[in-house]
Design a protein around this motif. Structure first.
Motif, PDB file in Angstrom:
ATOM      1  N   THR A 198      85.308  39.056  44.986  1.00  0.00           N
ATOM      2  CA  THR A 198      85.839  39.406  43.667  1.00  0.00           C
ATOM      3  C   THR A 198      85.661  38.286  42.650  1.00  0.00           C
ATOM      4  O   THR A 198      85.321  38.531  41.485  1.00  0.00           O
ATOM      5  CB  THR A 198      87.335  39.760  43.769  1.00  0.00           C
ATOM      6  OG1 THR A 198      87.477  40.887  44.619  1.00  0.00           O
ATOM      7  CG2 THR A 198      87.910  40.090  42.398  1.00  0.00           C
ATOM      8  N   GLY A 199      85.886  37.030  43.051  1.00  0.00           N
ATOM      9  CA  GLY A 199      85.892  35.926  42.085  1.00  0.00           C
ATOM     10  C   GLY A 199      84.519  35.428  41.680  1.00  0.00           C
ATOM     11  O   GLY A 199      84.407  34.598  40.780  1.00  0.00           O
ATOM     12  N   ILE A 200      83.450  35.911  42.313  1.00  0.00           N
ATOM     13  CA  ILE A 200      82.105  35.411  42.015  1.00  0.00           C
ATOM     14  C   ILE A 200      81.619  35.992  40.696  1.00  0.00           C
ATOM     15  O   ILE A 200      81.698  37.196  40.465  1.00  0.00           O
ATOM     16  CB  ILE A 200      81.133  35.771  43.156  1.00  0.00           C
ATOM     17  CG1 ILE A 200      81.583  35.083  44.455  1.00  0.00           C
ATOM     18  CG2 ILE A 200      79.712  35.365  42.802  1.00  0.00           C
ATOM     19  CD1 ILE A 200      80.731  35.404  45.661  1.00  0.00           C
ATOM     20  N   GLN A 201      81.109  35.116  39.820  1.00  0.00           N
ATOM     21  CA  GLN A 201      80.616  35.553  38.509  1.00  0.00           C
ATOM     22  C   GLN A 201      79.209  36.107  38.646  1.00  0.00           C
ATOM     23  O   GLN A 201      78.379  35.561  39.373  1.00  0.00           O
ATOM     24  CB  GLN A 201      80.593  34.383  37.526  1.00  0.00           C
ATOM     25  CG  GLN A 201      81.952  33.751  37.290  1.00  0.00           C
ATOM     26  CD  GLN A 201      81.845  32.592  36.318  1.00  0.00           C
ATOM     27  OE1 GLN A 201      81.355  32.721  35.206  1.00  0.00           O
ATOM     28  NE2 GLN A 201      82.296  31.421  36.750  1.00  0.00           N
ATOM     29  N   VAL A 202      78.961  37.193  37.923  1.00  0.00           N
ATOM     30  CA  VAL A 202      77.643  37.822  37.945  1.00  0.00           C
ATOM     31  C   VAL A 202      77.058  37.759  36.547  1.00  0.00           C
ATOM     32  O   VAL A 202      77.720  38.090  35.566  1.00  0.00           O
ATOM     33  CB  VAL A 202      77.733  39.282  38.429  1.00  0.00           C
ATOM     34  CG1 VAL A 202      76.356  39.925  38.427  1.00  0.00           C
ATOM     35  CG2 VAL A 202      78.336  39.341  39.825  1.00  0.00           C
ATOM     36  N   LEU A 244      74.180  30.681  43.076  1.00  0.00           N
ATOM     37  CA  LEU A 244      74.367  29.242  42.903  1.00  0.00           C
ATOM     38  C   LEU A 244      75.817  28.868  43.140  1.00  0.00           C
ATOM     39  O   LEU A 244      76.738  29.566  42.698  1.00  0.00           O
ATOM     40  CB  LEU A 244      73.936  28.812  41.501  1.00  0.00           C
ATOM     41  CG  LEU A 244      72.432  28.988  41.221  1.00  0.00           C
ATOM     42  CD1 LEU A 244      72.203  30.254  40.409  1.00  0.00           C
ATOM     43  CD2 LEU A 244      71.873  27.791  40.489  1.00  0.00           C
ATOM     44  N   PHE A 245      76.021  27.750  43.826  1.00  0.00           N
ATOM     45  CA  PHE A 245      77.364  27.271  44.145  1.00  0.00           C
ATOM     46  C   PHE A 245      77.697  26.072  43.253  1.00  0.00           C
ATOM     47  O   PHE A 245      78.236  25.069  43.699  1.00  0.00           O
ATOM     48  CB  PHE A 245      77.438  26.891  45.629  1.00  0.00           C
ATOM     49  CG  PHE A 245      77.403  28.078  46.539  1.00  0.00           C
ATOM     50  CD1 PHE A 245      78.568  28.572  47.104  1.00  0.00           C
ATOM     51  CD2 PHE A 245      76.215  28.725  46.812  1.00  0.00           C
ATOM     52  CE1 PHE A 245      78.538  29.679  47.936  1.00  0.00           C
ATOM     53  CE2 PHE A 245      76.174  29.828  47.631  1.00  0.00           C
ATOM     54  CZ  PHE A 245      77.345  30.317  48.193  1.00  0.00           C
ATOM     55  N   GLY A 246      77.405  26.205  41.971  1.00  0.00           N
ATOM     56  CA  GLY A 246      77.679  25.151  41.015  1.00  0.00           C
ATOM     57  C   GLY A 246      76.438  24.830  40.206  1.00  0.00           C
ATOM     58  O   GLY A 246      75.337  25.319  40.484  1.00  0.00           O
ATOM     59  N   LYS A 247      76.626  23.999  39.175  1.00  0.00           N
ATOM     60  CA  LYS A 247      75.529  23.627  38.276  1.00  0.00           C
ATOM     61  C   LYS A 247      75.013  22.218  38.541  1.00  0.00           C
ATOM     62  O   LYS A 247      74.291  21.658  37.733  1.00  0.00           O
ATOM     63  CB  LYS A 247      76.016  23.720  36.826  1.00  0.00           C
ATOM     64  CG  LYS A 247      76.596  25.086  36.457  1.00  0.00           C
ATOM     65  CD  LYS A 247      77.207  25.055  35.069  1.00  0.00           C
ATOM     66  CE  LYS A 247      77.927  26.355  34.765  1.00  0.00           C
ATOM     67  NZ  LYS A 247      78.603  26.332  33.449  1.00  0.00           N
ATOM     68  N   PRO A 258      86.225  29.953  43.505  1.00  0.00           N
ATOM     69  CA  PRO A 258      85.154  30.967  43.519  1.00  0.00           C
ATOM     70  C   PRO A 258      84.426  31.105  42.190  1.00  0.00           C
ATOM     71  O   PRO A 258      83.292  31.589  42.151  1.00  0.00           O
ATOM     72  CB  PRO A 258      85.910  32.258  43.872  1.00  0.00           C
ATOM     73  CG  PRO A 258      87.320  32.007  43.454  1.00  0.00           C
ATOM     74  CD  PRO A 258      87.556  30.545  43.682  1.00  0.00           C
ATOM     75  N   LYS A 259      85.040  30.657  41.075  1.00  0.00           N
ATOM     76  CA  LYS A 259      84.396  30.805  39.765  1.00  0.00           C
ATOM     77  C   LYS A 259      83.180  29.895  39.597  1.00  0.00           C
ATOM     78  O   LYS A 259      82.389  30.088  38.683  1.00  0.00           O
ATOM     79  CB  LYS A 259      85.411  30.529  38.655  1.00  0.00           C
ATOM     80  CG  LYS A 259      86.480  31.607  38.544  1.00  0.00           C
ATOM     81  CD  LYS A 259      87.404  31.354  37.370  1.00  0.00           C
ATOM     82  CE  LYS A 259      88.442  32.468  37.244  1.00  0.00           C
ATOM     83  NZ  LYS A 259      89.358  32.244  36.108  1.00  0.00           N
ATOM     84  N   THR A 260      83.039  28.895  40.476  1.00  0.00           N
ATOM     85  CA  THR A 260      81.852  28.044  40.401  1.00  0.00           C
ATOM     86  C   THR A 260      80.630  28.723  41.027  1.00  0.00           C
ATOM     87  O   THR A 260      79.512  28.253  40.850  1.00  0.00           O
ATOM     88  CB  THR A 260      82.098  26.702  41.115  1.00  0.00           C
ATOM     89  OG1 THR A 260      82.404  26.958  42.502  1.00  0.00           O
ATOM     90  CG2 THR A 260      83.255  25.951  40.478  1.00  0.00           C
TER      91      THR A 260
END
Length: 882
Positions: free
Chosen positions: A46-50, A192-195, A228-230
Motif C-alpha cells: 500500500t505505501g509504495i509510490q507509483v 527504486l528503494f530511494g534516490k 515505505p514512501k522511499t
C-alpha cells in the motif's frame, strides 16, 4: 452399472486435470488468489509510490490489440507480486506469467494440487518435468491476453542459457513475434528503494544486505516496514518488438543474436532511466579533483604554463589544485535533503504556491536519458539557484550542479551551497591563463560523469524584470567541451522561473537608480529574515522544448563541420536562441499586466474604471496571441486583478482615495502614483513586456505613419527599424519575417475593434476612434526605452569622440546626464533612468557605427531625428480609455 459410470466419470475428470493439454504451471499466478493472500499483498504494497505515468499503461477494459510484457532488471519475487497485485488493483493489465518464475505457496489451493498431480503424471510418463516453453503453455497464455513479467538479470542466468541451453525468453518471444501479426510490447519497470546514487565503493552495509539498486530480502523488508514512501515505481518508454526487429542493424542478425541485442537494449534503457532519477555514480570531491588533475591534457597544459610563466612545475601544480579547490562542488545528498526540508518550509511561509509545468518536466526527464543535459533558466532572484534542485529532487530527478558566482562562496553559505551542488566561477577570466583551462576541464569532467549542469545565460540576475542579452563565456566552454569529448548530442533546456513578486525588489530599484550593489555576506543574509514576514505570491516554472545541439548546428549551418565550428560565434547565436526560447514560455501574471496598465495610462491620477478598461484591452490582446497566462488569470481574472490592486495599495505603490474628487466613489475609487514608485512598477511590467512587443512595435509603426488609413506594407520599414534598434532589449526565439508578425498583430487589433479593414482595398485598414487611444496604450510599452536611448545618444553626441568599450567608465556620467534631463522635463519617465537600458543603448549605437559625431554627422542626425519623431508621438498627452 451406476458405480461403473461414476468410476468412468471420475477417471475422465482426473485425465482432464492432469493431461498435458491442461498445462498447469507454477510460472502463472491467476488473479483469483485466496482472500488471505490478497489481503496480505495489498497491505504489504500500500505505501509504495507509483509514478503517474503508470496510468498510461494498458487497462483491463481496453482492447487487447497487443501482447504485454513487463520488464524489470533483477529477478525479484517481491517485484513480481507487487506488479501482479498493484496493477490489478489499479485496473491495469497485470502480469500473470513470470518468465522463469515459480510461484508455489501463493497459488490457490485447488490449483496447487492440480500442478502437483499434473507434474507427477507427466514425470511418470516421460521421466522429466513438463516445460512451459515447449508445451506452448506460455504462448497460449500470451495469445489469450495475459501479460507477463520478464527479468533481465538473474543469478546464473548466463550459465542457464548458454551452458545448460535452457530456453531464452527473449529468443522465445522473438520467434513468436515472427509468426504472428499481433505486436509484442515491452514495458520496462523500475522499482527504486530511494534516490541515493551509486557510489564507487560499497559500504559494509551494502555488502551484507545488498545495495539500494538491488537490496537483499532483509534490507527490502526493513525499508518496507520503516519507510515505505522511499520505495517508488517508474515506467520507462515502451518498446515495440516488431519495430525493433525491423531496424536495419537488427534485421540482419540471427534470432539468437537479436535476443542478445534486445536484452542489451532494454538493460541499457533501464540503467539510463535509473540514472535520470538517482544521478551518476557518485564520486567524492577529492576523487574528481584527483582524476582531473592527473588527466594527460591537463598535465600537458600545466607543464606549458609553468614553462611560459617561468615558475616551477610544483608551483604550477599547486596553483592548479588551488583553482580547482576554489571551483569544485561537493555534491552531498544529505545536504540536499536538509535543503529540501528548509525550502519546503520557506516556500510555504513566504509564497502562496508553486505552479510547475509538469508535462515539460516529464519531457526533460525523458530526454535526459539520451544525452548530456544543460539547464538554462532565466535569473531573476537568488532563489533561482534553489528552485530547480528543489523541484527535481521532489520529482525523482537528480539535482543539477549549478554554476554560481564566486561572490556566493562566502562562509558559511559557501560550503553549504557546495554541498547542494554549486560550483563557483569568477565573473571574469581576464588576465588569467591557467584558471580558464582548469575551469574548462572541470566543466568537461562533470558533464562526462553524467551530472546535469545548470547555468544562467544572462550571467547575473536581471534587475529590470525582462531577460538580459546572453553572456557567452560559460556557454563557449560548454561548446568546447562538446567538441573535445565528441558526445553524440547535448541537450539545452530553456527554463522560465518567474515570481509574482521578488524578494530583492527594493535592492534592484536601488541599483537601477545608480545605487551600489550590496555585497553578499553573512550580515546581509541575516538581514534577509525580514522577508519571512511577507507574502510574495506564487512561483512559476515553465519548460520550453529542449534544444538539441547536434540538430541546432546542422540547422544553423548545414555545411558546418561539428568538430570545427567557432565556439564563440556559435555560442553568441545559440545564447540568443536560448534567451528567446525562455521568453517564449514567459508566464503573464496579474502583477505584470496591472503594472503595465498603470504606467501606460499616461496620468498620475486615474479612476478604477479607466484603469480596468486598459487591463481589458491588454487581456484581449494576450488571449488573442495565446500568451501563457498564470493560473490566477485563467481561473478568476477579475479577482486576481482586484487582489493585485489591493497589494499595490498596501505596499504603498499606489494611493487610493474615494473622497478626494467628487466623481470618486467606493465602486470607482481614484488612484494616484508618485514618480518615485514608478521604477517598482516598471520591474513588474517588464516581467511580461516581451508578450506585448509585437503589438507595441506595430502600434508605434501605425502612429508613426500618421494617417487614419494605411496599408500593412507601410508599416514594415518602421517595424524593422524598431526591431533592429531594440535587438538587445527584446529577443525572440523564432525570428519570423516582419510581414508575418505585422499581419498577425493587425488581426488582433481588428478583433479588438482597434482597426477596421477597408471594405474594398486589400491590406488596407482604418483606425477607429477608440482604436486611436488604444494604440497609445500599446506603443507606451516602448516609452522608457526610447527615453533611455535618447539620453545615451545625447551623451555620445556631446562628449564622445570614439566607441565606448569600457561601459562602466561612462555609466555614471550618462546617469547624471539622464537625471538632469529628467529634472528639465526633457524626459518624462523616471523608470527610463536605468543602467541596463543605458548599457544596451551603448552596445546598439556602437554596432551602428555611432562613434564620432564629427566624422559621421549625417548618421547621428538620422538617429537623432528618428528617435525624436518616435518620442514625439509618445510625449503627446495620452488619452485615458473611458
Amino acid at each position: 452399472m451406476g458405480l461403473k459410470k461414476i468410476q468412468k466419470n471420475i477417471r475422465a475428470w482426473w485425465d482432464r486435470q492432469i493431461s498435458g493439454a491442461y498445462h498447469p504451471f507454477t510460472s502463472y499466478l491467476p488473479p483469483q488468489t485466496g482472500i488471505i493472500s490478497r489481503l496480505i499483498l495489498k497491505l504489504l504494497f500500500t505505501g509504495i509510490q507509483v509514478d503517474a505515468q503508470h496510468t498510461d499503461l494498458p487497462r483491463q477494459d481496453e482492447n487487447k490489440d497487443r501482447i504485454i510484457i513487463y520488464v524489470n532488471k533483477y529477478k525479484s519475487y517481491f517485484e513480481y507480486f507487487f506488479f501482479h497485485t498493484r496493477f490489478r488493483h489499479d485496473g491495469l493489465i497485470h502480469p500473470g506469467i513470470g518468465f522463469d518464475y515459480h510461484i508455489i505457496l501463493w497459488q490457490p489451493l485447488t490449483r496447487f494440487f492440480k500442478i502437483i498431480l499434473s507434474h507427477f503424471n507427466y514425470f511418470i510418463k516421460h521421466l522429466a518435468l513438463p516445460d512451459p516453453y515447449k508445451s506452448g503453455y506460455i504462448r497460449d497464455k500470451l495469445m489469450a491476453g495475459n501479460a507477463a513479467l520478464l527479468s533481465l538479470v538473474e543469478e546464473k542466468g548466463f550459465y542457464r542459457r548458454f551452458v545448460k541451453s535452457k530456453p531464452d525468453p527473449f529468443h522465445y518471444l522473438i520467434e513468436i513475434q515472427k509468426r504472428i501479426d499481433r505486436p509484442i510490447y515491452f514495458y520496462p519497470q523500475l522499482m527504486l528503494f530511494g534516490k541515493v546514487p551509486e557510489k564507487t565503493r560499497l559500504t559494509f552495509i551494502d555488502m551484507l544486505f545488498g545495495t539500494n539498486e538491488n537490496p537483499g530480502r532483509i534490507r527490502r523488508l526493513l525499508t518496507l516496514i520503516r519507510n515505505p514512501k522511499t520505495i517508488f515505481i517508474e515506467t520507462s518508454e515502451p518498446l515495440c518488438l516488431q519495430k525493433f526487429l525491423s531496424r536495419p542493424e537488427i534485421a540482419k542478425l540471427s534470432s539468437k543474436n537479436q535476443a542478445v541485442a534486445l536484452r542489451r537494449h532494454l538493460l541499457d534503457q533501464i540503467n539510463r532511466h535509473r540514472q535520470s532519477i538517482t544521478g551518476p555514480t557518485l564520486k567524492s570531491r577529492l576523487e574528481i579533483i584527483e582524476e582531473l588533475l592527473t588527466r594527460q591534457d591537463v598535465q600537458k597544459f600545466i607543464a606549458e604554463y609553468a614553462k611560459e610563466s617561468n615558475v616551477s612545475i610544483h608551483q604550477a601544480h599547486k596553483q592548479a589544485a588551488a583553482y580547482l579547490d576554489e571551483i569544485a562542488s561537493n555534491y552531498n545528498l544529505k545536504m540536499i535533503r536538509i535543503f529540501d526540508v528548509a525550502l519546503r518550509w520557506m516556500f510555504r511561509t513566504i509564497f502562496e504556491g508553486m505552479v510547475i509545468d509538469y508535462s515539460g518536466l516529464d519531457r526533460v526527464k525523458r530526454i535526459s536519458r539520451n544525452a548530456p543535459l544543460i539547464l538554462v533558466p532565466c535569473h531573476k532572484s537568488h532563489l533561482d539557484y534553489l528552485i530547480l534542485s528543489y523541484v527535481f529532487f521532489n520529482n525523482n530527478m537528480p539535482c543539477p550542479l549549478i554554476a554560481a558566482g564566486k561572490n556566493l562562496s562566502f562562509w558559511p553559505l559557501g560550503p553549504i551551497f557546495r554541498g547542494g551542488g554549486a560550483f563557483f566561477l569568477r565573473r571574469t577570466f581576464k588576465g588569467e591563463r591557467l584558471y580558464p583551462k582548469i575551469f574548462a576541464a572541470y566543466i568537461q569532467k562533470i558533464i562526462d560523469e553524467g551530472f546535469y549542469v545548470e547555468f544562467f545565460p544572462e550571467g547575473g540576475r536581471s534587475r529590470t524584470g525582462k531577460l538580459l542579452a546572453p553572456k557567452i563565456g560559460l556557454l563557449s566552454l560548454i561548446l568546447e567541451a562538446y567538441q573535445d569529448i565528441r558526445w553524440s548530442d547535448m541537450m539545452f533546456v530553456p527554463i522560465y522561473i518567474g515570481y509574482d513578486r521578488v524578494l530583492e525588489e527594493k535592492a534592484y530599484i536601488h541599483e537601477l537608480e545608480g545605487g551600489k550593489k550590496a555585497p553578499e555576506n553573512l550580515k546581509n543574509m541575516l538581514k534577509a529574515r525580514k522577508f519571512l514576514k511577507r507574502k510574495y505570491g506564487k512561483i512559476y516554472l515553465n519548460f520550453n522544448e529542449p534544444v538539441s545541439l547536434r540538430h541546432y548546428l546542422k540547422h544553423h549551418d548545414p555545411e558546418l563541420n561539428e568538430a570545427l565550428f567557432d565556439s564563440k560565434k556559435t555560442s553568441l547565436h545559440l545564447g540568443r536562441r536560448l534567451i528567446g526560447a525562455i521568453n517564449q514560455v514567459t508566464v503573464v501574471t496579474p502583477h505584470a499586466v496591472l503594472a503595465g496598465a498603470v504606467l501606460n495610462c499616461g496620468q498620475k491620477r486615474f479612476y478604477f474604471n479607466q484603469l480596468f478598461h486598459i487591463v481589458e484591452t491588454y487581456m484581449a490582446y494576450l488571449l488573442n496571441q495565446r500568451a501563457n497566462l498564470s493560473d490566477t488569470l485563467i481561473i478568476d481574472r477579475n479577482s486576481a486583478f482586484m487582489h493585485t490592486l489591493e497589494t499595490f495599495v498596501q505596499n504603498k505603490i499606489l494611493e487610493k482615495s474615494t473622497t478626494e474628487l467628487s466623481t470618486a466613489s467606493e465602486s470607482n475609487p481614484l488612484f494616484k502614483i508618485s514618480d518615485n514608485r514608478r521604477p517598482a512598477l516598471e520591474y513588474y511590467k517588464n516581467n511580461c513586456v516581451i508578450c506585448f512587443i509585437p503589438g507595441a512595435f506595430t502600434a508605434m509603426a501605425i502612429l508613426y505613419a500618421d494617417a487614419f488609413q494605411f496599408s500593412s506594407s507601410e508599416l514594415y520599414e518602421s517595424y524593422d527599424f524598431l526591431k533592429t534598434l531594440f535587438a538587445n532589449e527584446f529577443i525572440f526565439e523564432n525570428e519570423l519575417p516582419v510581414e508575418h508578425t505585422v499581419r498577425k498583430t493587425l488581426k488582433s487589433f481588428i478583433d479588438d475593434a482597434i482597426l477596421m479593414p477597408h471594405p474594398t482595398l486589400p491590406e488596407t485598414y482604418n483606425i477607429t476612434s477608440a482604436g486611436y487611444r488604444k494604440l497609445y496604450m500599446f506603443a507606451a510599452f516602448l516609452g522608457p526605452f526610447f527615453d533611455s536611448y535618447w539620453v545615451v545618444l545625447n551623451y555620445m553626441r556631446r562628449y564622445t569622440k570614439q566607441p565606448i568599450f569600457e561601459v562602466k567608465d561612462y555609466i555614471k556620467k550618462i546617469h547624471a546626464l539622464g537625471n538632469r534631463m529628467y529634472k528639465r522635463n526633457e524626459i518624462t519617465r523616471k523608470e527610463a533612468l536605468t543602467k541596463i537600458n543605458y548599457q544596451n543603448a551603448i552596445a546598439c549605437f556602437n554596432d551602428k557605427g555611432l562613434t564620432n559625431p564629427e566624422t559621421d554627422p549625417e548618421l547621428f542626425e538620422f538617429y537623432l531625428e528618428k528617435l525624436q519623431n518616435y518620442r514625439r508621438y509618445l510625449q503627446e498627452k495620452t488619452p485615458l480609455l473611458s
